[in-house]
Structures are given as C-alpha cells and as structure tokens.
Design a protein around this motif. Structure first.
Motif, mmCIF file in Angstrom:
data_model
loop_
_atom_site.group_PDB
_atom_site.id
_atom_site.type_symbol
_atom_site.label_atom_id
_atom_site.label_comp_id
_atom_site.label_asym_id
_atom_site.label_seq_id
_atom_site.Cartn_x
_atom_site.Cartn_y
_atom_site.Cartn_z
ATOM 1 N N SER A 327 0.815 -1.213 0.000
ATOM 2 C CA SER A 327 0.000 0.000 0.000
ATOM 3 C C SER A 327 0.850 1.267 0.000
ATOM 4 N N LEU A 328 2.155 1.121 0.257
ATOM 5 C CA LEU A 328 3.046 2.281 0.293
ATOM 6 C C LEU A 328 3.558 2.680 -1.088
ATOM 7 N N TYR A 329 3.402 1.818 -2.095
ATOM 8 C CA TYR A 329 3.916 2.149 -3.423
ATOM 9 C C TYR A 329 3.282 3.410 -4.019
ATOM 10 N N PRO A 330 1.962 3.615 -3.903
ATOM 11 C CA PRO A 330 1.399 4.876 -4.424
ATOM 12 C C PRO A 330 2.002 6.114 -3.774
ATOM 13 N N VAL A 331 2.304 6.049 -2.472
ATOM 14 C CA VAL A 331 2.940 7.180 -1.786
ATOM 15 C C VAL A 331 4.323 7.426 -2.373
#
Length: 396
Positions: A327-331
């Motif tokens: 879930s951190l990849y978009p950030v």
C-alpha cells in the motif's frame, strides 16, 4: 574484436561493485564489449573528475552526482544526447522527473538518470497510533510535523525524532524541503546569489531547527549512519530517510519494517542520486550509448539499484524495490513524481559544501543549551556564510 570501454562508478559498497561487474558480464559477451571498471569515492569524486577534465584520462562513461552535471557541462567536457538517442533510451517520461531535470541545461540533455535517492519521512505507524496521530497529513506542513512530534512526546515516546546533526549533505537536503514548502529557495540561480540571509528563507530554516526539542539526549550528535540506525533499530519514532534505510530495516529489524510507514515531507521531497554521462573525449560513443542503454533498461533497473539500497531511476522499475507494505507504493510514486532536485548552478558544489560545514556548528550550539536563542545562533553561523558566498559568486 571486442570494443574496449571504461566505466567509472562511485563507491557504494564492495558488494554493490561486485554485483555491477557480475550483472554486466553477459552484456559484455552479447555486445562484444570489454568493460574496464574504475571506482571513485563521492568525497573526492568531483575533484577527481575536475583533474581528469584538465589533464586527461577520462573514462568513456561515468556515474556522476546529479548536482555535478552542470559544472562539467558548462566546461564543454560532456557529450550531449541527441533527440533520437533520448527516445531510444525511453524518453523523459520513463524517468524520475527531478533526476531527469538535473541533467538538462542550456537547451541540451547531458546526463541520463541511473539511481535515485529521495528523502522520505519514515515513521512507526504503531507509535503514531499510540499517540493518537492520524497518519494522513501528519507531516504535510512544518506546523503539522511539529504537532505530530509533540503528540508523540506527550504520549511518552522517549525519542520522537532523530536526524543527523553532524557533517552531512543530508543536512542541506533537509533544509531545502523546509525552504521549498515556504515557496522559497536556497539560491537565486538567475541572479547568482544565495538566499538564506532573506527573512522568509531564514524563517523556514528556523522552523526546522525548532524540532531540536524532540531530540532526546541519546539522539543528539549522531552521524548520518547513526541516525538511520537509530530508526532502523527501533530507538526513534520518526526520521527522514533515504531508500537505504528502508532496505536496512528489512535486513536488520523485521519489527521496524513491519510497522513502517512513509510520507512525503512537507508535500515535496528532495530527490537526487546519480546519472550517467558520456565524456566528450570518448572514442567509443556508440559503445557508450549501448552501455547506458543497458544500465538504464528495465531489466537492469529492477536488479541493481536495490542491491545498493537506492531506488531505480526508471519509473516502471520502482515496484522491484521491496517496501514493507504494498500500500506504500502509491505514496512512493507520488513522492518521486512531485520531488525536487537541488539547484542547477555552477557554484552549487561550493555552496553545498560550505553549508554542510556550517550546519553542524549551528547544531552544536543549539544542543548545548536548554533554551537556545535560535535566531541569534542563525545570525552567528549562517548570515556571515551567506555574505561570504555572495561575494564569491559576484566575482565568478
């Protein structure tokens, strides 16, 4: 007959250098190329390149710090990339924007992005939750950043914050983000003056140093490596980290990795890293282009950068770098696309070096007092430096 070509890179780690040589073995055989390797140190790399520029002995292709490109391009020592060559390498849209822009000046592109360093807020999600801090927006402005650290402190977190206070270029990167958030910059590249004697820039930098209140005694006077280590080992709740700290947490402390969150500092991260250049003196321009094509290919970018703890320069390779949570990849992608690089200015290397020397002295005075006079100490350490640098720049 094999084509001989010399590639110089910066020293990342013995393992990284060995990995690079191993990764290029098959490419050498396929392309009929014999690559000789040189390894330079970042501390002396700029002066090494300057000496080669003056006395000869350049490699054909070199890894170069993003802030150094303009210095050597202005000396007419780099070979520019043509429009067709740029297209063959994927074009501007394939690469991290901030690193790409650092390779362009005077209407030409002099360097192709290779490795990406970006400054991210790394934090313990579990500790923010314990302090009742909502992750979204927790580090979006200087005021929110300070409030988050205050809540962590009030929740009994012994070390809410860690940052290096010793000599490191990381200090300059950190200050830049606070200055950019205020809509300002450290230098005026058009008029060639430094701006950290200006009231708005001064106020932005002082808002960063106000965070000294959240450095526990154990977190003071730490080097860059020690500060990263404090976060990785779980001794501090919040840090500004490069990608190597994320991979370091995976290797060294699964608990930190499992609870790690990342955020864009103040809405716009610093980005730098390394690019690849072809020296004007090369007699192997075509072989140099083929080598850069391989080094910046998706195939290569998904393997080598993560081996040395840096992000790829190609956007389509970012997901090959392991993060604690998908879930951190978009950030991360948003951070890379909106990040900024340091100024493209011939004397930037001098400015950065002088600031990197002055900031630890300012930190030392701040941390030696229970109630430091931040404005007075800034005027003591930074304003005279600005005056000296502006005199130097006016004479260049």
């Amino acid at each position: 007959m094999a084509r001989n070509i010399i590639l110089s890179t910066m020293a990342h780690s013995p393992e990284g250098f060995a990995s690079l040589q191993e990764e290029l073995k098959q490419f050498e055989m396929q392309c009929g190329m014999d690559i000789s390797f040189q390894e330079l140190d970042y501390v002396t790399g700029w002066s090494d390149f300057m000496r080669m520029t003056i006395y000869g002995g350049n490699p054909d292709v070199s890894e170069i710090g993003t802030t150094w490109v303009n210095d050597f391009a202005s000396m007419n020592t780099l070979r520019p990339f043509s429009a067709s060559e740029i297209r063959s390498l994927g074009g501007e849209e394939a690469f991290v924007p901030g690193v790409w822009k650092s390779g362009a000046s005077a209407g030409a592109l002099w360097a192709i992005p290779w490795l990406t360093d970006i400054s991210l807020v790394c934090y313990r999600r579990d500790l923010l939750a314990k302090a009742g801090v909502k992750e979204e927006g927790a580090f979006a402005t200087p005021t929110q950043f300070e409030q988050t650290l205050q809540q962590l402190k009030e929740a009994g977190i012994e070390s809410p914050w860690v940052v290096t206070t010793e000599r490191s270029y990381i200090n300059v990167h950190n200050l830049s983000m606070w200055v950019w958030q205020a809509g300002e910059d450290l230098v005026d590249t058009q008029n060639k003056v430094v701006l950290f004697d200006r009231p708005a820039v001064r106020a932005a930098i002082l808002s960063f140093f106000k965070l000294h209140r959240f450095l526990s005694p154990e977190m003071r006077h730490l080097s860059e490596q020690e500060a990263d280590g404090a976060f990785i080992t779980g001794k501090a709740a919040v840090a500004i980290c490069g990608p190597w700290a994320i991979s370091g947490a995976f290797r060294e402390n699964p608990e930190t990795a499992a609870h790690m969150g990342i955020a864009i500092p103040l809405g716009g991260a610093y980005t730098g890293g390394a690019s690849l250049i072809i020296w004007q003196r090369t007699g192997q321009a075509q072989a140099a282009l083929e080598l850069i094509g391989h080094l910046t290919s998706r195939e290569f970018q998904t393997v080598f950068p993560k081996a040395i703890g840096l992000f790829p320069a190609r956007l389509d390779s970012i997901e090959a770098f392991p993060l604690p949570d998908t879930s951190l990849y978009p950030v991360l992608m948003q951070a890379l696309k909106t990040s900024r690089s340091l100024p493209s200015l011939g004397l930037w290397g001098l400015i950065e070096d002088r600031l990197a020397h002055a900031i630890p002295n300012l930190w030392k005075d701040i941390l030696s007092s229970e109630d430091p006079d931040l404005e007075g100490l800034y005027d003591k350490h930074i304003i005279p430096l600005a005056n000296r640098l502006n005199i130097t720049m006016s004479q260049s």
